[in-house]
Every structure is written in C-alpha cells, then in structure tokens.
Write a protein that holds these residues in place. Structure first.
Motif, PDB file in Angstrom:
ATOM      1  N   THR A  69      -8.538  -5.887  -0.148  1.00 50.31           N
ATOM      2  CA  THR A  69      -8.322  -4.948  -0.360  1.00 50.31           C
ATOM      3  C   THR A  69      -9.112  -4.901   1.505  1.00 50.31           C
ATOM      4  O   THR A  69      -8.194  -4.220   2.402  1.00 50.31           O
ATOM      5  CB  THR A  69      -9.404  -3.996  -0.687  1.00 50.31           C
ATOM      6  N   ASN A  70      -9.564  -6.308   1.851  1.00 47.66           N
ATOM      7  CA  ASN A  70      -9.143  -6.126   3.550  1.00 47.66           C
ATOM      8  C   ASN A  70      -8.154  -6.456   4.170  1.00 47.66           C
ATOM      9  O   ASN A  70      -7.637  -6.821   4.879  1.00 47.66           O
ATOM     10  CB  ASN A  70      -9.956  -7.546   3.457  1.00 47.66           C
ATOM     11  N   THR A  71      -6.887  -7.165   3.088  1.00 50.09           N
ATOM     12  CA  THR A  71      -5.426  -7.252   3.522  1.00 50.09           C
ATOM     13  C   THR A  71      -5.023  -5.765   3.676  1.00 50.09           C
ATOM     14  O   THR A  71      -3.590  -5.988   4.308  1.00 50.09           O
ATOM     15  CB  THR A  71      -4.569  -8.161   2.747  1.00 50.09           C
ATOM     16  N   THR A  97      -4.339  -3.431   5.501  1.00 51.09           N
ATOM     17  CA  THR A  97      -4.553  -2.904   6.817  1.00 51.09           C
ATOM     18  C   THR A  97      -3.310  -3.730   7.249  1.00 51.09           C
ATOM     19  O   THR A  97      -2.219  -3.261   7.126  1.00 51.09           O
ATOM     20  CB  THR A  97      -5.679  -2.867   7.882  1.00 51.09           C
ATOM     21  N   PRO A 103     -12.647  -7.342  -2.695  1.00 51.71           N
ATOM     22  CA  PRO A 103     -12.538  -7.488  -1.389  1.00 51.71           C
ATOM     23  C   PRO A 103     -11.489  -8.257  -0.410  1.00 51.71           C
ATOM     24  O   PRO A 103     -11.432  -8.040   0.661  1.00 51.71           O
ATOM     25  CB  PRO A 103     -13.849  -7.863  -1.272  1.00 51.71           C
ATOM     26  N   HIS A 113     -11.662 -13.391   8.454  1.00 47.67           N
ATOM     27  CA  HIS A 113     -11.334 -12.312   7.593  1.00 47.67           C
ATOM     28  C   HIS A 113      -9.839 -11.977   7.425  1.00 47.67           C
ATOM     29  O   HIS A 113      -9.038 -12.227   7.865  1.00 47.67           O
ATOM     30  CB  HIS A 113     -11.934 -10.926   8.719  1.00 47.67           C
ATOM     31  N   GLU A 114      -9.651 -11.466   6.389  1.00 43.17           N
ATOM     32  CA  GLU A 114      -8.645 -10.788   5.880  1.00 43.17           C
ATOM     33  C   GLU A 114      -7.751 -10.529   6.236  1.00 43.17           C
ATOM     34  O   GLU A 114      -6.312 -10.562   6.508  1.00 43.17           O
ATOM     35  CB  GLU A 114      -8.534 -11.029   4.315  1.00 43.17           C
ATOM     36  N   GLN A 115      -8.598  -9.423   7.124  1.00 41.27           N
ATOM     37  CA  GLN A 115      -7.092  -8.441   8.293  1.00 41.27           C
ATOM     38  C   GLN A 115      -6.920  -9.551   8.378  1.00 41.27           C
ATOM     39  O   GLN A 115      -5.499  -9.517   9.211  1.00 41.27           O
ATOM     40  CB  GLN A 115      -8.254  -7.351   8.672  1.00 41.27           C
ATOM     41  N   ASN A 149     -11.059  -7.582  15.659  1.00 45.55           N
ATOM     42  CA  ASN A 149     -10.748  -8.665  14.929  1.00 45.55           C
ATOM     43  C   ASN A 149     -10.933  -9.891  15.934  1.00 45.55           C
ATOM     44  O   ASN A 149     -10.475 -11.030  16.227  1.00 45.55           O
ATOM     45  CB  ASN A 149      -9.183  -8.841  14.851  1.00 45.55           C
ATOM     46  N   THR A 151      -2.791 -12.932  -3.785  1.00 45.26           N
ATOM     47  CA  THR A 151      -4.246 -12.043  -3.716  1.00 45.26           C
ATOM     48  C   THR A 151      -4.533 -12.772  -5.245  1.00 45.26           C
ATOM     49  O   THR A 151      -4.233 -12.472  -6.429  1.00 45.26           O
ATOM     50  CB  THR A 151      -3.856 -10.255  -4.162  1.00 45.26           C
TER      51      THR A 151
END
Lengths: 191, 600
Positions: free
Chosen positions: B110-112, B114, B107, B80-82, B478, B130
C-alpha cells in the motif's frame, strides 16, 4: 468519422466561426450501444474490463461473459449508453487494456442480439389459460410447472423480453432472471 | 554460488525488442530453482542494474537469496516504500530505462500506491514487485495481506498475480516489456510467498508474445500525407510538445524539423527540455502557468501540431475557448488520448520518433516571419519577470541555480509554486534534464526521485549535477530518504525554497478565497532544515539574503561526497504569474501587471 459524431464545444465554436451549419443532432445523440470484447479468459481480465467502466465513470446497462470456442478467450458483451464521443472513448479505453484481444461496437453493424429470461409466475384456475396464451404468442417454453406456478423460458431481443414481462405484470410474478444481452454480427457475404 | 558459474544467462538488450539469438549452450542446465532465485536471475537477464526495495516477511526469501548469492545488480534499501517508487521513477526518467521496486506484502504494497499512481499519470516505466501471503491464505485476511492487484488496478498499465512458479520468468519478461513499450507505465507483479519457495526449471524467454498488446509504430501513410499538407498550408503553425516526445527519443528530430520549417515550439511541463528553451523558436511552457506569449500563440494559431501530449486541463483551461482558430494534428502513441479532450482533425497513432521521421521529408521551410514577429511582440508585451529588490525570492534562487549549472544539470522538483517557478525560470536545454510530478502532483516526489536520478547518472557515468528543488511543505514528506542518499555518497544538491507556507494553496486562498489562509501556515510545524539535513548525515546550509544564497550555492558545489541541503528563506507573499485560473479560458490570463491589490 461519421456525420453523427457528437462535436466537442471547441468544434462547435470553430464551426460557428467558419459560418458552417451545425446539425441539430450534432449536439447530443445519446443511445445504447452493444460492445463486444474478446478478452483473455481469466477472472482478472473480466474485472479489468468492468473496472475500466467504473473508474472512468462510464455507464453499464448490462454485461455478459462466457468462453468462446477457444477456451483461452472469453467473449463479453457490454451494453452501455452514451453519445458518440463517449462511446469512441470507451472503445479506445477498452482496446488499450493489455488483456483485450478484440473490441468492436456491434451497434454500427448489422447484428443479431438475444437475451434469455427465466420467469416464474403464480397461476390459479382463472388466470391459467390467459398466461398460457401470452406464452404461446411469445413462443416461450414452459420449463417447470407446479400446481401453483409456471416457469417460462423466453429468448429474443431485449424489447421482446421487456414486453413479455410487462404482460406478466398483470399476474403474479414471483421471480425474474435475465441473462443480459449476447450479440453477433451477421455474416458479411463479400460482394 | 555465483549465477554465472553454472548457467550462462544470455544478456538481453534492455531497451529494445532486438534480442540476440541464444547460443546453443544457453539454458542447457535445467536444474530446478526456487521462485526467489528465478526472480533474481530474471532481473539480471532483463538487464536490471538497480532495485529500490524494502524487505519484509513475504519477500524474505528473495532477500535471503540476494545475500546467499551475489547478483550483479545493486539493491538500495530505501526507508519508505513510497520513496522507493519515486526513486525508481527518477531513475527511469533520467536514464530512459525501466525502474524496479521490490517491497513486501500488505503495508509494503500500500505504501507504493502513490508512487504507482504518479508513474501511471506521468507515463513512467517502472515494475513494482510486491510480496503476497501464500496462495492458500489469500482472501483469509492473513497477517500483512492486502489485495495489491485489486488496489492498484486502475493505476497500473497492467498487473500480474503469479500463481505458479512456472509462470514467473515469463511474467517478469512481459512486465518489463509492457512497462517499457508503447506509452510507458507502471506494472505490478504480486508474488505469493509459496511461489517464491516452490521450484521450477529456469528458462528466461527471449521474446514476448501478448496477443492483446500491440505497440504502435509508424503512422498511417495517408494520415502522414494529410498532416504534411495541413502543416504546409498553415500560416500560424505551432508545435505543442509533451513528454511523449522525450520518451520516444524524438527530440533531436523535432529540433531539426522545427528549425528547418521555422515553426515555433511550446512545451508542456513534461515536455520541458524536449526543445532548447534558449532557441528563438521556443515559446517556453504553455498552460496555466505558461508564458503569456505561448498562450497567446495558442489562441491565435491556425494549426497546432501536438507531439506526445494529451491536452491536459492544466494546458487547455476551459475547453471550448481553447485554440478557437486552430486545426489539430495529434501525434500520439496512446489511442485513448486521441480526441479525448480536444478533437483531433488529423490523428496519427504511432511512435513520435517514427512519425516525425515519416513527416520530415514532406516538410519544407515555411515563411513564418510575420507569425514569429507577432509572437515576439507578445513576448515583449508581458515578459516573465518578478520584483528585483534586496529581498530573497524563489525566482531569484532558481536563476542563481541556473547560472551556477548553465543549464547542464538534471533538475527535479516537488509540486507547487517552486515547481512552476522552476519551469518558468530554469530554461531547460536538454531532454531528460527536467523531472517532476506533473499529472498526479505528488508532494514529496522530488527528494527520493532525485536520489533515483543520481543513481541513474552514476550508472551512465555522467557527472551532471542533480539538483532537487523543493518547497518546505513537500520536502518533509519524504525527507527520510536523505540518509539513503548520504549512505551512497550521492552529491545531490537539495534546494528547499522555504516560504513557511503551502505556497500554491496560499496563492489560491489569496486570489480566490478572500485571503482566508486556512491551514497553510507552516511556520510552527516546519523542522529546522539545517539540523534535519545534519541528522540525516547531509550538509545543511541556510540563506536569508541574496548574497548568502550565492555563497551557499558556491559552498554546496564544493561538496562531492554527500547531499547538501540548501534552505532558502524567501518571501512568503510571492505568487506565480502569469496564471490562468482553473477552469478559465486560456485567453483570460492574470498577468503580473494586473495583480490584485492584496498583493504585498
């Protein structure tokens, strides 16, 4: 730090503890400031500056932007309202942006400030002379005339523009376009 | 085709501005390369050793280039990018180098968000690449399009949208420079797909010239003189040390100055490790969940010397009653932090290490015996303690982990009660051994960040254990990255302090909201943590008693080829004390002795 700098609650408390007087204007001194910002000439830089004001909840009364003699640099003027502590914070936050090349608060200096205003007013046989009189007093220019309307161009400090528009309110204002303020520090002759 | 076979890329010193002169033969091969290849070569030239990433349509060319050539950095496929951004943060915090993230458009970007916001709040140097739809499609609501630069504008130190492949190498160079220098922070580089396909000659710049960006160095001499006079004239001085002291590598000097001048030291959450907590001069952490004696010292001090700290609201509480008797000397690299919350009587803009170096010769040993004796009295008055009985308690678990590692471990946490207990009970001895999400307070930070830290330690050849202390609430946010850590055989010790509650929210509900436990009970929705670990190819262990806890910790330390998850089922009623309620004055701490009757 200037004497008029607004004190933090912690400072006021500290001054009180030390028995020092607290000047009445040290509590709040909220006024308008004109801040000049030189930024990289790109849309991204402009947005970054504006975004900083929005993201940190600072006021913006007017913003102007245009290129300088060096086409890679844009000059912005932001008019904002706040106490000295907020203004100091705005200046630091602006300087911190990677794209800003120079930031200065012109309000602290001897400077000239101008705004340009275009105003379209409807006239008839009765009002025509009076409108022209007002324009003469304000030294405005007629840039367009039709059988029913005048369009005036007026430059000057913001209060002058405000006064001109106020005078025209007695007549039929169709449209007003104001440029926002531009400003420049007067040249300092070294003593 | 190997990178080094036709063009010699000059090594760039990753940490400083001292870049060796390029030899005459360098960069003579001026063949045209694709944007994707230029990116990979730039990363190598920048000294990047590891990238946390996730592929997708917009960056497929970069991934193709990675497969076609063999870059000498490692790419870690996160799930997951987060998780990828937190891993990059953990890596950056543990090593002091810049973390790198590569994700696709939409996406992926946007996942990064946070993770980028977290890095921004905690001043962590990361560069996030990105993908973006082709320049011609930008603004067209194309598939997987989002305005990544716009979305992240207020949470990045700087960002770039690369419109021309000719600007790519320079942009990468600038991005790393900006992320690493001054007050570190995240930089985003948005890469439209057509730019990655377009070709240009490759030339990696050896220096950076950004006219609007200057890095503060030494402090103004007059301010240094003034600060030295203030320190020498003070009777009850206190060093208040934040994460800036660690990121400027000022901790060794700080230690010697404090010990020589006999000035006590308190640290922020991010300052933990900057000064050994077993030194008698250490007052441990201050602020909302800091020690009673550190906060009492703040309230009675006549001079606070802040080093790389920003007077956060979790430190000061109610501003107008914080440190009412103290003058403030503020050593700070970010001008916007000066006099933001607390007025600095003497502000020194500069790099903490360089400023302390200037101050050092001007400071002499001070007679602070009476002041230290007073602090010792406060320390005796209200020590950090918790009930010692047969029940398994979070604080006890953290002390067991401390005893197991003797403080020689890199400890990461999530956010909440366990985070504060770790700060209170672990006793950090070395810089860069405590990594947490402080400013943004991101649940789910710990697990992926510990993975990043473990990669960093492996790269540095360190065999320090990596211990991640999480709560049951944050861990699942996570948990997917466990299988990545397992795939790379990282021996991370994952301690999940399971009280079957969102503990910190529960604590506030109990203390301030009449025990209405609105949506904080997790007993129905928690997974089986042992099975969760096993499903991710990790070892899962569970303890319900003190003896079991000691046993599973011992067992966990025998596993060297994969992560071990240790679930500790602890009492749910436990609260973090002492505590300054949000917005209250630092002097009004709730200590354990006067806990409300509702405390079970």
């Amino acid at each position: 730090m200037s004497a008029s700098l607004v004190l933090t609650p912690q400072q006021i408390k500290r001054k009180k503890a030390a028995g020092e007087p607290i000047e009445p204007n040290e509590g709040e001194l909220i006024r308008q400031h004109t801040i000049m910002v030189l930024v990289e000439n790109s849309i991204g830089s402009l947005i970054r500056v504006v975004n900083m004001f929005a993201a940190r909840g600072f006021n913006v009364d007017s913003i102007t932007v245009g290129p300088t003699a060096d086409e890679t640099i844009s000059r912005m003027h932001v008019v904002t309202t706040g106490n000295e502590r907020i203004i100091a914070q705005i200046l630091r936050q602006l300087s911190r942006l990677v794209d800003t090349i120079e930031v200065s608060d012109l309000t602290e200096t001897n400077y000239v400030e101008r705004e340009l205003c275009l105003i379209k007013v409807r006239y008839d046989a009765r009002s025509r002379a009076e409108i022209m009189d007002v324009n003469t007093v304000f030294r405005g220019k007629v840039v367009d005339i039709t059988p029913r309307t005048f369009t005036f161009e007026l430059t000057g400090p913001t209060p002058k523009i405000d006064a001109f528009i106020d005078m025209m309110r007695n007549h039929n204002i169709l449209e007003v376009a104001r440029s926002g303020r531009v400003a420049m520090q007067r040249h300092q002759i070294p003593s | 085709m190997r990178y080094d076979s036709h063009t010699k890329i000059h090594p760039v010193v990753p940490s400083g501005d001292a870049i060796p002169e390029p030899g005459p033969e360098v960069f003579t091969a001026q063949q045209h390369l694709s944007g994707a290849e230029i990116l990979l070569r730039s990363l190598q030239a920048e000294g990047v050793k590891i990238i946390f990433g996730h592929p997708g349509g917009a960056v497929i060319k970069i991934y193709d280039e990675m497969a076609r050539t063999t870059p000498d950095f490692q790419h870690i496929l996160v799930r997951h990018e987060q998780g990828g951004t937190h891993a990059a943060e953990g890596y950056a915090k543990a090593t002091g180098k810049v973390g790198t993230v590569l994700v696709t458009s939409g996406p992926g970007a946007t996942n990064t968000v946070t993770g980028i916001a977290d890095a921004y709040m905690d001043s962590v140097p990361i560069v996030v690449f990105t993908g973006q739809v082709p320049t011609g499609l930008i603004g067209n609501d194309a598939f997987q399009e989002c305005d990544a630069v716009g979305i992240t504008r207020s949470i990045t130190k700087h960002s770039y949208l690369v419109r021309d492949v000719k600007d790519l190498a320079r942009t990468v160079k600038e991005a790393y420079h900006i992320a690493r220098t001054g007050r570190p922070g995240p930089v985003l580089v948005d890469l439209p797909k057509d730019v990655l396909l377009a070709k240009a000659p490759f030339h990696y710049p050896t220096s950076v010239d950004i006219r609007g960006y200057t890095v503060p160095g030494t402090g103004r001499p007059d301010k240094i003189q003034r600060a030295a006079r203030m320190i020498m004239a003070s009777e009850r001085p206190l060093l208040y040390v934040g994460g800036g002291a660690i990121s400027c590598d000022a901790t060794a000097l700080l230690r010697s100055i404090a010990q020589r001048t006999r000035i006590p030291v308190t640290t922020t959450l991010h300052g933990l490790g900057a000064f050994p907590e077993e030194d008698p001069l250490s007052l441990r952490m201050l602020g909302m969940h800091g020690t009673w004696w550190a906060n009492q010292a703040v309230q009675h001090s006549d001079l606070i010397v802040a080093v790389g700290a920003r007077f956060d609201d979790r430190v000061t509480g109610k501003l107008d009653s914080w440190a009412p008797h103290a003058n403030i000397v503020h050593i700070e690299i970010d001008q916007s932090c000066i006099s933001k919350n607390v007025f600095a009587d003497c502000a020194i803009l500069g790099d903490a290490h360089l400023v302390l170096k200037q101050l050092d010769p001007l400071l002499k040993r001070k007679d602070t015996d009476a002041w230290l004796a007073q602090i010792e009295e406060w320390r005796q008055e209200c020590p950090l303690e918790y009930e010692q009985d047969e029940k398994l308690r979070a604080q006890g678990v953290i002390e067991m982990l401390r005893d197991k590692t003797r403080g020689n471990a890199v400890v990461l946490t999530d956010v909440g009660q366990h985070q504060m207990w770790t700060a209170q009970y672990f006793r950090f001895l070395h810089p860069r051994t405590h990594i947490t999400s402080g400013g943004l307070g991101t649940m789910g930070f710990g697990m992926p960040a510990s993975m990043g830290a473990a990669f960093g330690l492996r790269e540095m050849g360190s065999d320090m254990p990596v211990v991640c202390i999480s709560g049951d609430g944050g861990f699942v946010m996570n948990a997917q990255e466990m299988s990545v850590a397992a795939a790379h055989k990282l021996p991370i010790k994952l301690a999940v302090i399971n009280n079957r509650f969102l503990g910190m929210v529960r604590q506030w509900q109990e203390l301030f909201h009449a025990e209405r436990y609105s949506h904080t009970d997790l007993s129905d929705t928690n997974p089986d943590f042992v099975k969760l670990a096993e499903a991710h190819h990790c070892v899962g262990l569970c303890a319900k008693t003190n003896q079991q806890a000691i046993d599973i910790i011992d067992e966990a330390w025998t596993v060297h080829d994969r992560p071990v998850l240790m679930e500790f089922q602890v009492a749910k009623e436990e609260m973090v004390f002492p505590m300054v309620p949000a917005g209250a004055a630092t002097g009004d701490m709730i200590t354990q002795r006067i806990v409300p009757n509702s405390f079970v």
